[in-house]
Design an enzyme around this catalytic site. Structure first.
Site, PDB file in Angstrom:
ATOM      1  CG  ASP A  12      17.150 -52.055  29.645  1.00 35.34           C
ATOM      2  OD1 ASP A  12      15.916 -52.223  29.541  1.00 35.34           O
ATOM      3  OD2 ASP A  12      17.980 -52.938  29.355  1.00 35.34           O
ATOM      4  CG  HIS A  29       7.062 -48.863  31.227  1.00 37.21           C
ATOM      5  ND1 HIS A  29       8.401 -49.069  30.980  1.00 37.21           N
ATOM      6  CD2 HIS A  29       6.403 -49.860  30.567  1.00 37.21           C
ATOM      7  CE1 HIS A  29       8.544 -50.151  30.218  1.00 37.21           C
ATOM      8  NE2 HIS A  29       7.349 -50.647  29.951  1.00 37.21           N
ATOM      9  CG  LEU A 123      18.826 -30.583  30.388  1.00 38.70           C
ATOM     10  CD1 LEU A 123      20.027 -31.234  31.064  1.00 38.70           C
ATOM     11  CD2 LEU A 123      17.579 -31.359  30.754  1.00 38.70           C
TER      12      LEU A 123
HETATM   13  C1  FPP Z   1      13.105 -50.186  29.051  1.00 40.24           C
HETATM   14  O1  FPP Z   1      12.819 -51.025  30.127  1.00 40.24           O
HETATM   15  C2  FPP Z   1      12.263 -49.025  29.100  1.00 40.24           C
HETATM   16  C3  FPP Z   1      11.412 -48.637  28.127  1.00 40.24           C
HETATM   17  C4  FPP Z   1      11.245 -49.348  26.856  1.00 40.24           C
HETATM   18  C5  FPP Z   1      10.559 -47.448  28.311  1.00 40.24           C
HETATM   19  C6  FPP Z   1      11.310 -46.322  28.900  1.00 40.24           C
HETATM   20  C7  FPP Z   1      10.433 -45.214  29.235  1.00 40.24           C
HETATM   21  C8  FPP Z   1      10.532 -44.503  30.377  1.00 40.24           C
HETATM   22  C9  FPP Z   1      11.513 -44.752  31.432  1.00 40.24           C
HETATM   23  C10 FPP Z   1       9.651 -43.355  30.612  1.00 40.24           C
HETATM   24  C11 FPP Z   1       9.829 -42.357  29.516  1.00 40.24           C
HETATM   25  C12 FPP Z   1       9.027 -41.201  29.743  1.00 40.24           C
HETATM   26  C13 FPP Z   1       8.296 -40.574  28.806  1.00 40.24           C
HETATM   27  C14 FPP Z   1       7.651 -39.325  29.196  1.00 40.24           C
HETATM   28  C15 FPP Z   1       8.093 -41.077  27.440  1.00 40.24           C
HETATM   29  P1  FPP Z   1      12.358 -52.506  29.827  1.00 40.24           P
HETATM   30  O2  FPP Z   1      10.868 -52.528  29.862  1.00 40.24           O
HETATM   31  O3  FPP Z   1      12.983 -52.993  28.561  1.00 40.24           O
HETATM   32  O4  FPP Z   1      12.951 -53.240  31.073  1.00 40.24           O
HETATM   33  P2  FPP Z   1      13.473 -54.753  31.139  1.00 40.24           P
HETATM   34  O5  FPP Z   1      14.727 -54.825  30.320  1.00 40.24           O
HETATM   35  O6  FPP Z   1      13.741 -54.938  32.591  1.00 40.24           O
HETATM   36  O7  FPP Z   1      12.345 -55.617  30.644  1.00 40.24           O
END
Ligand code: FPP
Length: 236
Positions: A12, A29, A123
């Protein structure tokens, strides 16, 4: 030493990281993808057997069309950049979640990676993608009820129920890390986290490093796990 076979991470804070750096949310992201690569390679080196990451929840469809479609393109970015390295490191790809709503092109990229890494024994990098724990539990219950009606299985117990979950072939989750400070589960692995240890860090996912993972693991190693039993070091 507590064993650490299965690590789960709620990644997150991408949005907050982007905002703090005056960038669009998608940039958060994108950086998150790079961090996931680093942590995967490092976790494999530490001998962790399985890393389950929350990449997209069943609730994330509520975000803007632009953001959702960007997240749906992340597997392509991730595997195009890193599949060779994942192969070199013997990493095996898995996915848990409801495949039905995921765009076909995205699913194809993921399935290709699953197929390519099928025989790897290092893994397991397990993507929770269009995953929601309540949805998983309801689907498991429906599936069991059907099998029971058809006389394929006997009475239900905890072990049998776990066989109907997406995680059926994976070890128990030992440690859950949530980045970005929030103290909630957000519909992640509700059944599987029953006895897991939780560590929440203020570090936002795009800033997460091997050193922060080391700190989280060190905190986990301080914990006395008793799985609901009595702590044997207590004298009364
Ligand atoms: C949450 O941060 C993150 C997500 C909803 C997306 C997570 C995805 C990745 C880290 C990359 C994954 C990789 C692949 C290959 C699928 P948020 O946007 O909710 O952050 P915030 O709480 O600060 O708004």
């Amino acid at each position: 030493m507590n064993t650490l076979k299965h690590l789960a991470i709620i990644m997150d804070g991408n949005g907050r990281w982007a905002k703090a750096n005056r960038l669009p949310r998608t940039a958060g992201h994108y950086k998150g993808v790079e961090v996931l690569r680093n942590i995967t390679i490092y976790a494999n080196r530490l001998g962790i057997k399985c890393l389950t990451v929350y990449a997209f929840s069943t609730e994330n469809w509520k975000r803007s069309v632009e953001e959702v479609s960007y997240i749906m393109s992340l597997p392509k970015i991730f595997f195009a950049s890193y599949i060779k390295e994942l192969m070199d490191n013997n990493v095996k790809i898995m996915i848990i979640g409801d495949r039905d709503r995921i765009p076909k092109e995205t699913m194809k990229v993921i399935d290709d990676a699953i197929e390519t890494t099928r025989n790897n024994t290092g893994l397991i990098l397990n993507f929770a993608f269009n995953y929601g724990a309540r949805d998983e539990i309801v689907k498991a219950a429906q599936h069991y009820a059907q099998d029971y009606k058809e006389g394929k299985v006997g009475e239900l117990d905890e072990e049998l129920f776990a066989d109907y979950l997406y995680t059926r072939d994976l070890p128990e989750v030992d440690l859950l890390i949530r980045t970005g400070s929030q103290l909630r589960l957000s519909n992640f692995l509700l059944y599987q986290l029953a006895y897991s240890e939780f560590v929440v860090t203020d570090t936002l996912w795009p800033d997460f490093t091997n050193e922060v993972l080391d700190e989280c693991i060190a905190e986990y190693q301080q914990r006395k796990r008793n799985f609901g039993g009595r702590d044997e070091t207590e004298s009364h």
